[in-house]
Design a protein around this motif. Structure first.
Motif, PDB file in Angstrom:
ATOM      1  N   ILE A  51     -10.536   9.034   3.026  1.00  0.00           N
ATOM      2  CA  ILE A  51      -9.332   9.712   3.472  1.00  0.00           C
ATOM      3  C   ILE A  51      -8.122   8.893   3.052  1.00  0.00           C
ATOM      4  O   ILE A  51      -8.247   7.719   2.690  1.00  0.00           O
ATOM      5  N   THR A  52      -6.957   9.510   3.071  1.00  0.00           N
ATOM      6  CA  THR A  52      -5.746   8.781   2.730  1.00  0.00           C
ATOM      7  C   THR A  52      -5.296   7.934   3.914  1.00  0.00           C
ATOM      8  O   THR A  52      -5.690   8.175   5.060  1.00  0.00           O
ATOM      9  N   LEU A  53      -4.454   6.963   3.636  1.00  0.00           N
ATOM     10  CA  LEU A  53      -3.906   6.144   4.721  1.00  0.00           C
ATOM     11  C   LEU A  53      -3.101   7.014   5.688  1.00  0.00           C
ATOM     12  O   LEU A  53      -3.095   6.766   6.891  1.00  0.00           O
ATOM     13  N   LYS A  54      -2.433   8.022   5.151  1.00  0.00           N
ATOM     14  CA  LYS A  54      -1.671   8.930   6.014  1.00  0.00           C
ATOM     15  C   LYS A  54      -2.593   9.645   6.991  1.00  0.00           C
ATOM     16  O   LYS A  54      -2.290   9.729   8.187  1.00  0.00           O
ATOM     17  N   GLN A  55      -3.723  10.142   6.496  1.00  0.00           N
ATOM     18  CA  GLN A  55      -4.680  10.826   7.375  1.00  0.00           C
ATOM     19  C   GLN A  55      -5.272   9.864   8.396  1.00  0.00           C
ATOM     20  O   GLN A  55      -5.470  10.221   9.563  1.00  0.00           O
ATOM     21  N   ALA A  56      -5.589   8.645   7.950  1.00  0.00           N
ATOM     22  CA  ALA A  56      -6.150   7.641   8.857  1.00  0.00           C
ATOM     23  C   ALA A  56      -5.159   7.315   9.968  1.00  0.00           C
ATOM     24  O   ALA A  56      -5.537   7.146  11.134  1.00  0.00           O
ATOM     25  N   LEU A  57      -3.883   7.221   9.609  1.00  0.00           N
ATOM     26  CA  LEU A  57      -2.834   6.983  10.598  1.00  0.00           C
ATOM     27  C   LEU A  57      -2.743   8.138  11.582  1.00  0.00           C
ATOM     28  O   LEU A  57      -2.751   7.934  12.801  1.00  0.00           O
ATOM     29  N   GLN A  58      -2.665   9.347  11.062  1.00  0.00           N
ATOM     30  CA  GLN A  58      -2.474  10.520  11.915  1.00  0.00           C
ATOM     31  C   GLN A  58      -3.653  10.756  12.855  1.00  0.00           C
ATOM     32  O   GLN A  58      -3.468  11.204  13.982  1.00  0.00           O
ATOM     33  N   ASN A  81       8.575  10.383   3.988  1.00  0.00           N
ATOM     34  CA  ASN A  81       7.461   9.532   3.568  1.00  0.00           C
ATOM     35  C   ASN A  81       7.366   8.315   4.490  1.00  0.00           C
ATOM     36  O   ASN A  81       7.163   7.183   4.054  1.00  0.00           O
ATOM     37  N   SER A  82       7.507   8.575   5.773  1.00  0.00           N
ATOM     38  CA  SER A  82       7.484   7.492   6.760  1.00  0.00           C
ATOM     39  C   SER A  82       6.502   7.800   7.870  1.00  0.00           C
ATOM     40  O   SER A  82       6.148   8.958   8.110  1.00  0.00           O
ATOM     41  N   SER A  83       6.079   6.772   8.556  1.00  0.00           N
ATOM     42  CA  SER A  83       5.165   6.958   9.690  1.00  0.00           C
ATOM     43  C   SER A  83       5.841   7.749  10.802  1.00  0.00           C
ATOM     44  O   SER A  83       5.182   8.472  11.544  1.00  0.00           O
ATOM     45  N   LEU A  84       7.161   7.639  10.916  1.00  0.00           N
ATOM     46  CA  LEU A  84       7.872   8.396  11.952  1.00  0.00           C
ATOM     47  C   LEU A  84       7.702   9.893  11.718  1.00  0.00           C
ATOM     48  O   LEU A  84       7.487  10.659  12.661  1.00  0.00           O
ATOM     49  N   TYR A  85       7.803  10.310  10.467  1.00  0.00           N
ATOM     50  CA  TYR A  85       7.649  11.730  10.137  1.00  0.00           C
ATOM     51  C   TYR A  85       6.195  12.171  10.288  1.00  0.00           C
ATOM     52  O   TYR A  85       5.905  13.194  10.913  1.00  0.00           O
ATOM     53  N   LYS A  96       0.836  -1.201   0.000  1.00  0.00           N
ATOM     54  CA  LYS A  96       0.000   0.000   0.000  1.00  0.00           C
ATOM     55  C   LYS A  96       0.871   1.251   0.000  1.00  0.00           C
ATOM     56  O   LYS A  96       2.069   1.202   0.268  1.00  0.00           O
ATOM     57  N   GLU A  97       0.246   2.401  -0.302  1.00  0.00           N
ATOM     58  CA  GLU A  97       0.924   3.696  -0.264  1.00  0.00           C
ATOM     59  C   GLU A  97       0.190   4.608   0.706  1.00  0.00           C
ATOM     60  O   GLU A  97      -1.020   4.515   0.881  1.00  0.00           O
ATOM     61  N   PHE A  98       0.923   5.522   1.333  1.00  0.00           N
ATOM     62  CA  PHE A  98       0.304   6.430   2.295  1.00  0.00           C
ATOM     63  C   PHE A  98      -0.725   7.357   1.652  1.00  0.00           C
ATOM     64  O   PHE A  98      -1.605   7.868   2.333  1.00  0.00           O
ATOM     65  N   ASN A  99      -0.622   7.580   0.347  1.00  0.00           N
ATOM     66  CA  ASN A  99      -1.577   8.445  -0.348  1.00  0.00           C
ATOM     67  C   ASN A  99      -2.794   7.692  -0.883  1.00  0.00           C
ATOM     68  O   ASN A  99      -3.676   8.303  -1.493  1.00  0.00           O
ATOM     69  N   ASP A 100      -2.842   6.369  -0.694  1.00  0.00           N
ATOM     70  CA  ASP A 100      -4.018   5.591  -1.123  1.00  0.00           C
ATOM     71  C   ASP A 100      -5.250   6.045  -0.351  1.00  0.00           C
ATOM     72  O   ASP A 100      -5.178   6.295   0.856  1.00  0.00           O
TER      73      ASP A 100
END
Length: 222
Positions: free
Chosen positions: A44-51, A127-131, A11-15
């Motif tokens: 929402i994007t995976l990045k947003q869901a994570l955050q 482009n990492s979860s840490l960031y 998967k990609e964080f922008n998916d």
């Protein structure tokens, strides 16, 4: 940790992923993941869901990828993971009995592994979860972050479970690892605090960082 496994599995964080409710038919009966707060967008994007620590998108992607694949990846990294994961999907949302020390060690090992990937060039820090999880204005602490900590890139993850009886916050500032638990330690039956990790454990961490008289270091994988 789970979202990063999604990335490892293609998967990609922008998916984009749907925030619509879903129900899984388990052997124990129907189960529907819930979110602490309702998402404002249909997708929402995976990045947003994570955050924003969204549960429904996480389970939706987990189902798409396959619980068996996730179990294979997460089994060696998370203590006490019940199998088959497909019958206990709430574990992906944190429904696992872990001591404070175990939470600390699991997250430390995860961050050490991600930092090694960044150091070797296998993953870009930006482009990492840490960031993504060090951006205070984008995560679950956005409304509460204040002072120097608000503008510092410190990795942090809130946790809220058992109807608010357990709340915790894990952080990494590039030098030190922190884990704070806040909750009810006795007479838990029938008690509902209605609080979250952001409004309890995080505020303890923030107060310590902002008032300890030291400059706040920021996350770096060096």
């Amino acid at each position: 940790m789970v979202y990063d496994t999604f990335i490892d599995l293609g998967k990609e964080f922008n998916d984009l992923v749907s925030t619509a409710p879903l129900t899984l038919n388990l052997k124990s009966g129907p189960w529907s993941p819930k979110d602490y707060s309702k998402a404002k967008q249909d997708k929402i994007t995976l990045k947003q869901a994570l955050q924003k620590s969204k549960n429904i998108p996480l389970i939706r992607v987990a189902k798409e990828i396959g619980f068996e694949k996730l179990e294979e990846q997460l089994g060696p990294r998370i203590p006490h993971l019940r199998r088959p994961l497909a019958e206990y999907p709430s574990q992906l949302l944190g429904a696992i009995e872990l001591s404070l020390e175990e939470v600390f060690l699991v997250y430390k090992e995860f961050i050490d592994r991600k930092c090694e990937e960044i150091r070797t060039g296998a993953r870009e820090f930006e482009n990492s979860s840490l960031y993504f999880m060090s951006m205070a204005d984008k995560t679950t602490i956005s409304r509460l972050a204040a002072g120097a900590l608000r503008n510092a890139n410190v990795f942090g993850k809130t946790g809220t479970s058992n109807n608010g009886l357990d709340n915790w916050y894990f952080a990494f500032d590039g030098n030190n690892y922190y884990v704070i638990w806040f909750g009810v330690d006795s007479k838990r039956d029938g008690v509902n605090m209605r609080v979250s990790g952001a409004s309890t454990a995080f505020l303890i961490f923030q107060d310590f960082m902002n008032k300890r008289g030291k400059q706040i270091s920021e996350i770096m994988c060096e």
